[in-house]
Motif scaffolding. Structure first.
Motif, mmCIF file in Angstrom:
data_model
loop_
_atom_site.group_PDB
_atom_site.id
_atom_site.type_symbol
_atom_site.label_atom_id
_atom_site.label_comp_id
_atom_site.label_asym_id
_atom_site.label_seq_id
_atom_site.Cartn_x
_atom_site.Cartn_y
_atom_site.Cartn_z
ATOM 1 N N MET A 17 0.849 -1.184 0.000
ATOM 2 C CA MET A 17 0.000 0.000 0.000
ATOM 3 C C MET A 17 0.883 1.231 0.000
ATOM 4 O O MET A 17 2.099 1.151 0.265
ATOM 5 C CB MET A 17 -0.935 0.006 1.212
ATOM 6 N N ASN A 18 0.288 2.352 -0.313
ATOM 7 C CA ASN A 18 0.975 3.638 -0.283
ATOM 8 C C ASN A 18 1.519 3.866 1.117
ATOM 9 O O ASN A 18 0.772 3.899 2.095
ATOM 10 C CB ASN A 18 -0.018 4.745 -0.673
ATOM 11 N N ILE A 19 2.827 4.031 1.223
ATOM 12 C CA ILE A 19 3.423 4.194 2.550
ATOM 13 C C ILE A 19 2.958 5.482 3.216
ATOM 14 O O ILE A 19 2.930 5.583 4.449
ATOM 15 C CB ILE A 19 4.958 4.139 2.456
ATOM 16 N N ASP A 20 2.557 6.479 2.416
ATOM 17 C CA ASP A 20 2.017 7.704 2.999
ATOM 18 C C ASP A 20 0.667 7.466 3.660
ATOM 19 O O ASP A 20 0.215 8.291 4.471
ATOM 20 C CB ASP A 20 1.872 8.779 1.927
ATOM 21 N N SER A 21 -0.002 6.359 3.321
ATOM 22 C CA SER A 21 -1.306 6.064 3.896
ATOM 23 C C SER A 21 -1.218 5.501 5.304
ATOM 24 O O SER A 21 -2.224 5.424 6.010
ATOM 25 C CB SER A 21 -2.058 5.049 3.020
ATOM 26 N N ILE A 22 -0.039 5.077 5.717
ATOM 27 C CA ILE A 22 0.122 4.418 7.014
ATOM 28 C C ILE A 22 0.269 5.456 8.111
ATOM 29 O O ILE A 22 1.188 6.273 8.099
ATOM 30 C CB ILE A 22 1.327 3.473 6.993
ATOM 31 N N GLN A 23 -0.649 5.421 9.065
ATOM 32 C CA GLN A 23 -0.575 6.319 10.218
ATOM 33 C C GLN A 23 0.449 5.818 11.227
ATOM 34 O O GLN A 23 1.213 6.593 11.804
ATOM 35 C CB GLN A 23 -1.948 6.432 10.890
ATOM 36 N N SER A 24 0.476 4.498 11.449
ATOM 37 C CA SER A 24 1.440 3.926 12.384
ATOM 38 C C SER A 24 1.588 2.440 12.102
ATOM 39 O O SER A 24 0.693 1.797 11.537
ATOM 40 C CB SER A 24 1.005 4.137 13.836
ATOM 41 N N MET A 25 2.741 1.899 12.500
ATOM 42 C CA MET A 25 2.994 0.467 12.466
ATOM 43 C C MET A 25 3.258 0.021 13.905
ATOM 44 O O MET A 25 4.269 0.407 14.496
ATOM 45 C CB MET A 25 4.174 0.128 11.558
ATOM 46 N N GLN A 26 2.347 -0.760 14.458
ATOM 47 C CA GLN A 26 2.472 -1.231 15.831
ATOM 48 C C GLN A 26 3.026 -2.649 15.823
ATOM 49 O O GLN A 26 2.406 -3.561 15.286
ATOM 50 C CB GLN A 26 1.114 -1.173 16.538
ATOM 51 N N VAL A 27 4.203 -2.819 16.398
ATOM 52 C CA VAL A 27 4.898 -4.094 16.426
ATOM 53 C C VAL A 27 4.941 -4.607 17.857
ATOM 54 O O VAL A 27 5.434 -3.914 18.756
ATOM 55 C CB VAL A 27 6.328 -3.958 15.867
ATOM 56 N N THR A 28 4.410 -5.795 18.074
ATOM 57 C CA THR A 28 4.458 -6.439 19.388
ATOM 58 C C THR A 28 5.278 -7.708 19.250
ATOM 59 O O THR A 28 4.930 -8.606 18.482
ATOM 60 C CB THR A 28 3.050 -6.780 19.896
ATOM 61 N N ARG A 57 -1.959 0.626 10.937
ATOM 62 C CA ARG A 57 -3.090 1.535 11.120
ATOM 63 C C ARG A 57 -2.991 2.627 10.058
ATOM 64 O O ARG A 57 -1.956 3.303 9.931
ATOM 65 C CB ARG A 57 -3.077 2.147 12.520
ATOM 66 N N THR A 58 -4.055 2.793 9.287
ATOM 67 C CA THR A 58 -4.023 3.722 8.163
ATOM 68 C C THR A 58 -4.794 5.002 8.480
ATOM 69 O O THR A 58 -5.552 5.087 9.442
ATOM 70 C CB THR A 58 -4.593 3.055 6.903
ATOM 71 N N LYS A 59 -4.613 5.985 7.621
ATOM 72 C CA LYS A 59 -5.154 7.316 7.858
ATOM 73 C C LYS A 59 -6.646 7.387 7.562
ATOM 74 O O LYS A 59 -7.197 6.556 6.847
ATOM 75 C CB LYS A 59 -4.423 8.340 6.988
ATOM 76 N N MET A 60 -7.254 8.422 8.128
ATOM 77 C CA MET A 60 -8.647 8.757 7.843
ATOM 78 C C MET A 60 -8.734 10.258 7.660
ATOM 79 O O MET A 60 -7.974 11.022 8.266
ATOM 80 C CB MET A 60 -9.561 8.289 8.972
ATOM 81 N N GLY A 61 -9.639 10.709 6.815
ATOM 82 C CA GLY A 61 -9.817 12.140 6.603
ATOM 83 C C GLY A 61 -10.426 12.821 7.810
ATOM 84 O O GLY A 61 -10.896 12.185 8.760
ATOM 85 N N ASP A 62 -10.439 14.141 7.786
ATOM 86 C CA ASP A 62 -11.075 14.932 8.831
ATOM 87 C C ASP A 62 -11.831 16.079 8.168
ATOM 88 O O ASP A 62 -12.127 16.022 6.977
ATOM 89 C CB ASP A 62 -10.054 15.420 9.867
ATOM 90 N N ASP A 63 -12.143 17.114 8.929
ATOM 91 C CA ASP A 63 -12.963 18.199 8.390
ATOM 92 C C ASP A 63 -12.189 19.154 7.486
ATOM 93 O O ASP A 63 -12.764 20.111 6.971
ATOM 94 C CB ASP A 63 -13.593 18.996 9.539
ATOM 95 N N ARG A 64 -10.920 18.913 7.290
ATOM 96 C CA ARG A 64 -10.115 19.760 6.403
ATOM 97 C C ARG A 64 -9.734 18.967 5.157
ATOM 98 O O ARG A 64 -9.339 17.820 5.230
ATOM 99 C CB ARG A 64 -8.838 20.225 7.116
ATOM 100 N N TRP A 65 -9.873 19.585 4.000
ATOM 101 C CA TRP A 65 -9.444 18.954 2.755
ATOM 102 C C TRP A 65 -7.925 18.914 2.717
ATOM 103 O O TRP A 65 -7.255 19.928 2.948
ATOM 104 C CB TRP A 65 -9.990 19.709 1.547
ATOM 105 N N ARG A 66 -7.395 17.741 2.410
ATOM 106 C CA ARG A 66 -5.941 17.567 2.365
ATOM 107 C C ARG A 66 -5.557 16.872 1.063
ATOM 108 O O ARG A 66 -6.232 15.947 0.619
ATOM 109 C CB ARG A 66 -5.438 16.746 3.551
ATOM 110 N N PHE A 67 -4.454 17.347 0.499
ATOM 111 C CA PHE A 67 -3.925 16.747 -0.720
ATOM 112 C C PHE A 67 -2.412 16.716 -0.614
ATOM 113 O O PHE A 67 -1.784 17.690 -0.198
ATOM 114 C CB PHE A 67 -4.347 17.553 -1.956
#
Length: 827
Positions: free
Chosen positions: A200-211, A230-240
């Motif tokens: 997947m797009n590495i920019d899409s990854i919010q965090s990588m949790q390793v146990t 864990r991947t990203k989700m949009g919010d109330d601001r438009w982002r590009f």
């Protein structure tokens, strides 16, 4: 008189205790992100404005937390969680009785609308017994690890994770299929091999949790570790955002486009305050030159891509619905090209994968109920370059590869979890229960053509043909249920106990996995945590292993060196009796200590011991070994494998200036087995099974990485603009070379398994990144070098003894220039 006084005094003490208890201030609340989703593991601190010590706690999986304050008054509030901006409120008044608050943590962004925000440091969580490490988006983007377009190459940044010569990550000494891989809570491991092939797009990854150890009963399907993306989700601001939309140019062998890795992100509101979406798409075109091969036959090319779309709808403030769709494409031409494998001996790899998910969370009365469903489907093909006879020679392969594979697979998964509200009995308890069901299957056509093994003098040592049906397939159903309780009998002390039971359609036996862990933060040692735990962890059944060409037979004809009468054909086959095998499992014990040092330094050290039982392995019969395989052999799948992994590690981490970081870690480890040989029908190794190290065993490993601003004070004031907003980024790794085995020209094993090692591995990556504004956007441009010292770092070797090329190594990545241009956002 004395008895009367004692009773009266006891009654007075109880009365005063009741009054004081009633006078205490109870503060409860919930930590959520900017879209209202719960944030687990956030550290919440309340400190009286009048002075005194701080009271701290951590949010549970539902985001809930609770504290009892000694008195009413003004308190400062601080909340932090790695990957989020720090939350601080200077003063809030709490009166006697119960109070409720909601704390909103905002995810870190490469580009923020505000300049007064500070990233949360990777604080020690005193209530977390698991040995959990996390790489957030900032770390993933800032460290110049090799081939940064692939998130899997970032995993070795974590202690306990090594990457073998084929690029596969190994956690805690285990095989790649002994780790549990999940994407936003859903299984993404390959249903056939158990490996991690999802892109997947590495920019899409919010965090990588390793146990890597002490993971709770809710986690299964992997004994060596767990990776949750864990991947990203949009919010109330438009982002590009965009990255690397300008192709890379190389001059080796003539000017050409050698790499192009464009990545795009788009997110924003569907309905502000209620619904959002996120889309991340990437592509990776490569045209790499392999040293040691003639011009025109020294390049391998490929095109990979992915598209992740996510949405979230808050049906109510307490009911959150999310969904996603992921498409993966991998089209690699001349895969496996090296100085031992020329163009005609490579394969073209085609892989497509589709994954869709839906997930619902409902929050009520302090409890969290979640349920989800995922469907994954994929196609994998290995296509040889032609139909010429394949030859294995001491100097490398000749002809076209002999295997033609066409595989189709799918998986369906159902999950449900309930996180109960905190309840009190001899302390506090956080109870979790859940279920996890999976149905997976595959079918394939595996065409195996003839091949021959040739000696150094050009004579044929062995000619191999195959007989039997090329069609294979298997299916499986797995079910698991668990219960987990986190008990806090006293402040700073947590005991986590759980029980997980599993059942699958192959073994058809109930697998019981108890787990126990504890974390203790003594009051007298502020900022210190001791953790320890023990548990039983079952591995998932590898469908590819139990469906090894069971209906096919390898027929080998051996030709003596003196030109005598050939021997054979000698049959070799693999046999699997599913009613006779048991599920492999591992017993793991580990302990660690973490200490916060002055000036935001964090020190950690730990020890891990893993002992595997009932590992699945193909073994040759003793009679065949005694006869030198003259009459052939039937390799039987059994539970004879035993594994051992011991590791001691120490690491130091430092955060500074609110956004920069530095890490260094050393690990000494040993990963060994009593059955270190993996026999294969396609090219069987003739020899006895035996003990030895695993191919990814590395005794000593040191790595360090980080990024920091370049100092400007030594420059004249008029020249300081040259280094403004510029950071130096680096990664250094040293490790012992991986083991490999030796064979003779006839394919017979020489010496113990994996008795030799590659030379040591040493790599330095150095880069400089500068942020600047242009066309009303914020940009970041990076320039650097991979393998700065141009160390050989070989990853292939000629292991055929008695030949002139024996122990000839093929080098890995040569020194290379690395450039990246990112568009971070618009002001």
């Amino acid at each position: 008189m004395i008895g009367g006084f004692s009773l009266a005094r006891a009654a007075l003490i109880l009365l005063l205790y009741g009054v004081v208890s009633l006078a205490q201030v109870a503060v409860s609340g919930r930590v959520v992100d900017e879209t209202g989703a719960a944030v687990a593991g956030a550290r919440v601190e309340l400190r009286a404005a009048a002075g005194g010590g701080a009271l701290t706690t951590s949010s549970d999986p539902a985001g809930n937390f609770g504290l009892r304050l000694p008195a009413a008054g003004e308190y400062g509030i601080r909340a932090e969680r790695q990957g989020f901006y720090l939350y601080q409120q200077v003063s809030q008044r709490f009166e006697d009785g119960a109070s409720e608050i909601t704390i909103t943590l905002n995810h870190e962004q490469e580009f923020s609308d505000r300049i007064d925000v500070t990233a949360s440091p990777p604080a020690i969580d005193p209530a977390q017994p698991s040995d959990r490490k996390e790489l957030d988006n900032t770390e993933i983007q800032s460290v110049p690890y090799p081939a940064q377009q692939d998130y899997r190459n970032a995993l070795p940044m974590v202690d306990g994770v090594v990457q073998d010569n084929q690029g596969r990550a190994h956690f805690n000494g285990g095989d790649a299929n002994q780790t549990s891989y999940s994407l936003d809570g859903f299984n993404i491991a390959d249903p056939v091999t158990g490996g991690l092939d999802t892109r997947m797009n590495i920019d899409s990854i919010q965090s990588m949790q390793v146990t890597t150890s002490r993971f709770s009963a809710e986690n299964g399907r992997g004994s060596s570790g767990q990776l949750d993306l864990r991947t990203k989700m949009g919010d109330d601001r438009w982002r590009f955002g965009g990255t690397n939309f300008i192709p890379g140019i190389a001059s080796d062998g003539g000017w050409h486009v050698n790499k192009w890795t464009p990545r795009l992100e788009l997110s924003g509101p569907i309905a502000k305050g209620r619904a959002w979406f996120y889309n991340g798409i990437d592509a990776f075109y490569s045209n790499d030159t392999v040293p040691g091969l003639p011009r025109g036959a020294n390049r391998t090319s490929g095109l990979t891509g992915s598209d992740l779309t996510r949405f979230q709808v808050n049906l109510t403030p307490a009911n959150i619905l999310t969904g996603s769709f992921l498409f993966d494409l991998d089209d690699a031409t001349r895969s496996g090209l090296s100085f031992l494998t020329p163009v005609e001996a490579t394969v073209n790899r085609r892989h497509q994968m589709f994954m869709s998910t839906v997930h619902d969370q409902a929050y009520f009365n302090g409890a969290l109920l979640e349920a989800g469903f995922a469907d994954s489907r994929g196609v994998l093909r290995y296509l040889p370059q032609g139909d010429q006879l394949f030859e294995i020679t001491p100097s490398g392969d000749v002809g076209n590869y002999f295997e033609n594979l066409d595989r189709h697979y799918y998986r369906q998964q159902w999950v449900a979890n309930v996180f109960m509200p905190t309840w009190r009995f001899l302390g506090t308890h956080q109870l979790k229960i859940g279920i996890d069901f999976e149905r997976e299957a595959f079918h394939e056509r595996d065409l195996l053509n003839d091949y021959e093994v040739v000696r150094a003098d050009g004579s044929v040592a062995r000619y191999v043909t195959f007989a039997g049906s090329p069609f294979e397939g298997h299916k499986n159903f797995e079910g698991a249920q668990y219960v987990q309780d986190a008990w806090t009998p006293a402040e700073g002390w947590t005991i986590a106990g759980g029980l997980r039971t599993e059942w699958n359609e192959v073994v058809r036996a109930l697998e019981v996995a108890p787990r126990l862990a504890t974390a203790w933060s003594p009051r007298g040692l502020h900022g210190t945590k001791f953790s320890a735990g023990w548990g039983v962890y079952y591995d998932t059944i590898n469908l590819g292993l139990i469906t090894h060409p069971a209906d096919q037979v390898s027929l080998s004809t051996f030709y003596p060196l003196d030109g005598g009468t050939p021997e054979g054909p000698v049959p070799t086959s693999l046999a699997v009796n599913e009613h006779a095998i048991e599920a492999p499992f591992v017993r793991t014990a580990s302990a660690s200590v973490e200490q916060k040092l002055p000036h935001e330094f964090y020190l950690r050290s730990g020890f891990t011991h893993r002992a595997g039982e009932h590992g699945l392995v193909f073994e040759p019969p003793a009679q065949a070994v005694e006869q030198g395989f003259a009459q052939g052999a039937v390799f039987q799948l059994s539970n004879a494998r035993r594994d051992w992994y011991n590791a001691a590690d120490v690491s130091l981490r430092h955060t500074f200036a609110a956004r920069f970081e530095w890490f260094a870690g050393y690990t000494r480890s040993s990963a060994r087995s009593n059955a270190a040989v993996d026999f294969s029908l396609q090219n069987p190794i003739f020899g006895p099974q035996g003990p030895g190290p695993y191919p990814w065993d590395t005794t000593n490993r040191f790595h360090t990485w980080g990024w920091a601003p370049l100092p400007k004070n030594w420059l004249p004031s008029r020249l300081r603009f040259l280094l403004r907003n510029t950071a130096a980024q680096y990664l250094v790794e040293y490790r012992t070379g991986f083991p490999f085995g030796v064979v003779d020209e006839d394919g017979f094993m020489v010496g113990p398994p994996d008795s030799m090692r590659f030379p040591y591995y040493f790599n330095i990556n150095l880069a400089f990144e500068r942020q600047f504004r242009a066309l009303h956007y914020l940009w970041a441009w990076r320039f650097g070098f991979d393998n700065l010292t141009n160390n050989g770092n070989p990853n292939v070797v000629n292991n055929v003894t008695g030949t002139p090329q024996f122990l000839t190594y093929g080098r890995g990545q040569a020194r290379a220039v690395n450039m990246r241009l990112r568009m971070l956002g618009r002001k």
